[in-house]
Design a protein around this motif. Sequence first.
Motif, PDB file in Angstrom:
ATOM      1  N   THR A  40       0.955  -0.972  -0.095  1.00  0.00           N
ATOM      2  CA  THR A  40      -0.183   0.210  -0.058  1.00  0.00           C
ATOM      3  C   THR A  40       0.945   1.043   0.219  1.00  0.00           C
ATOM      4  OG1 THR A  40       0.022   0.096   2.248  1.00  0.00           O
ATOM      5  CG2 THR A  40      -1.644  -1.024   1.444  1.00  0.00           C
ATOM      6  N   GLU A  72      -6.993  -3.074  -6.244  1.00  0.00           N
ATOM      7  CA  GLU A  72      -7.754  -3.009  -4.798  1.00  0.00           C
ATOM      8  C   GLU A  72      -7.992  -3.410  -4.448  1.00  0.00           C
ATOM      9  OE1 GLU A  72     -12.595  -3.758  -5.593  1.00  0.00           O
ATOM     10  OE2 GLU A  72     -12.734  -1.631  -6.087  1.00  0.00           O
ATOM     11  N   ASP A  76      -9.970  -5.239   1.279  1.00  0.00           N
ATOM     12  CA  ASP A  76     -10.498  -3.928   2.293  1.00  0.00           C
ATOM     13  C   ASP A  76      -9.975  -3.199   1.350  1.00  0.00           C
ATOM     14  OD1 ASP A  76     -10.989  -1.768   2.893  1.00  0.00           O
ATOM     15  OD2 ASP A  76      -9.273  -1.500   4.176  1.00  0.00           O
ATOM     16  N   ARG A  77     -12.142  -3.204   0.072  1.00  0.00           N
ATOM     17  CA  ARG A  77     -11.767  -2.637  -1.217  1.00  0.00           C
ATOM     18  C   ARG A  77     -11.759  -0.607  -1.535  1.00  0.00           C
ATOM     19  NH1 ARG A  77     -12.776  -6.319  -5.208  1.00  0.00           N
ATOM     20  NH2 ARG A  77     -13.644  -7.835  -4.814  1.00  0.00           N
ATOM     21  N   ARG A  78     -12.459  -0.708   0.314  1.00  0.00           N
ATOM     22  CA  ARG A  78     -11.092   0.907   0.724  1.00  0.00           C
ATOM     23  C   ARG A  78      -9.190   1.512   0.355  1.00  0.00           C
ATOM     24  NH1 ARG A  78     -12.421   1.787   6.210  1.00  0.00           N
ATOM     25  NH2 ARG A  78     -12.407  -0.426   5.390  1.00  0.00           N
ATOM     26  N   ARG A  79      -8.877   0.021   0.405  1.00  0.00           N
ATOM     27  CA  ARG A  79      -7.407   0.661   0.264  1.00  0.00           C
ATOM     28  C   ARG A  79      -6.395   0.057  -1.486  1.00  0.00           C
ATOM     29  NH1 ARG A  79      -3.341  -2.210   4.367  1.00  0.00           N
ATOM     30  NH2 ARG A  79      -3.729  -3.993   2.976  1.00  0.00           N
ATOM     31  N   ARG A  80      -5.817   0.768  -1.970  1.00  0.00           N
ATOM     32  CA  ARG A  80      -5.422   0.565  -2.539  1.00  0.00           C
ATOM     33  C   ARG A  80      -3.504  -0.156  -2.737  1.00  0.00           C
ATOM     34  NH1 ARG A  80      -9.502   0.471  -4.646  1.00  0.00           N
ATOM     35  NH2 ARG A  80     -10.618   2.367  -6.144  1.00  0.00           N
TER      36      ARG A  80
END
Length: 137
Positions: A40, A72, A76-80
């Motif tokens: 990340t 993605e 955790d789909r909010r993190r890249r």
Amino acid sequence: MPRLVGRAKRMRPPEQLRSLDLAPRHLSLLSLLLLDGPQTVSQLADRLSVAPTTASLIVSELSRKGVLERREDEADRRRRIIDISEKSRTAVSQWLSPGAHAWRQALQPLTPAQRRLVIDTLRGYEAAVAELSGAVD
């Protein structure tokens, strides 16, 4: 130490990467991704000892150039998750792998305690340079 730095600076990137104006900050980030795998932006920032915004800017710059890709995080789909793009992976590996192999070759015959001493010495040198130059981490 100046010879080590000089030799690293003379490592020309492969043809595919030459026109991208890659700087030392790019080299460090690409090395982390190549050697340690996808991460990340926060992880990269922590490992590079830079602010997350700085790491994000470098990632954005390399993403626009097609060297990195973001996806993605399945957990955790909010993190890249940041990784080297498939089209650039071979060129980045060709450029940076010799340095990693050289370190492994140089450190391999040492005992774990001797390796720790080498790493601690290099970190001490880095800290002293930062202190003497007024740089702040």
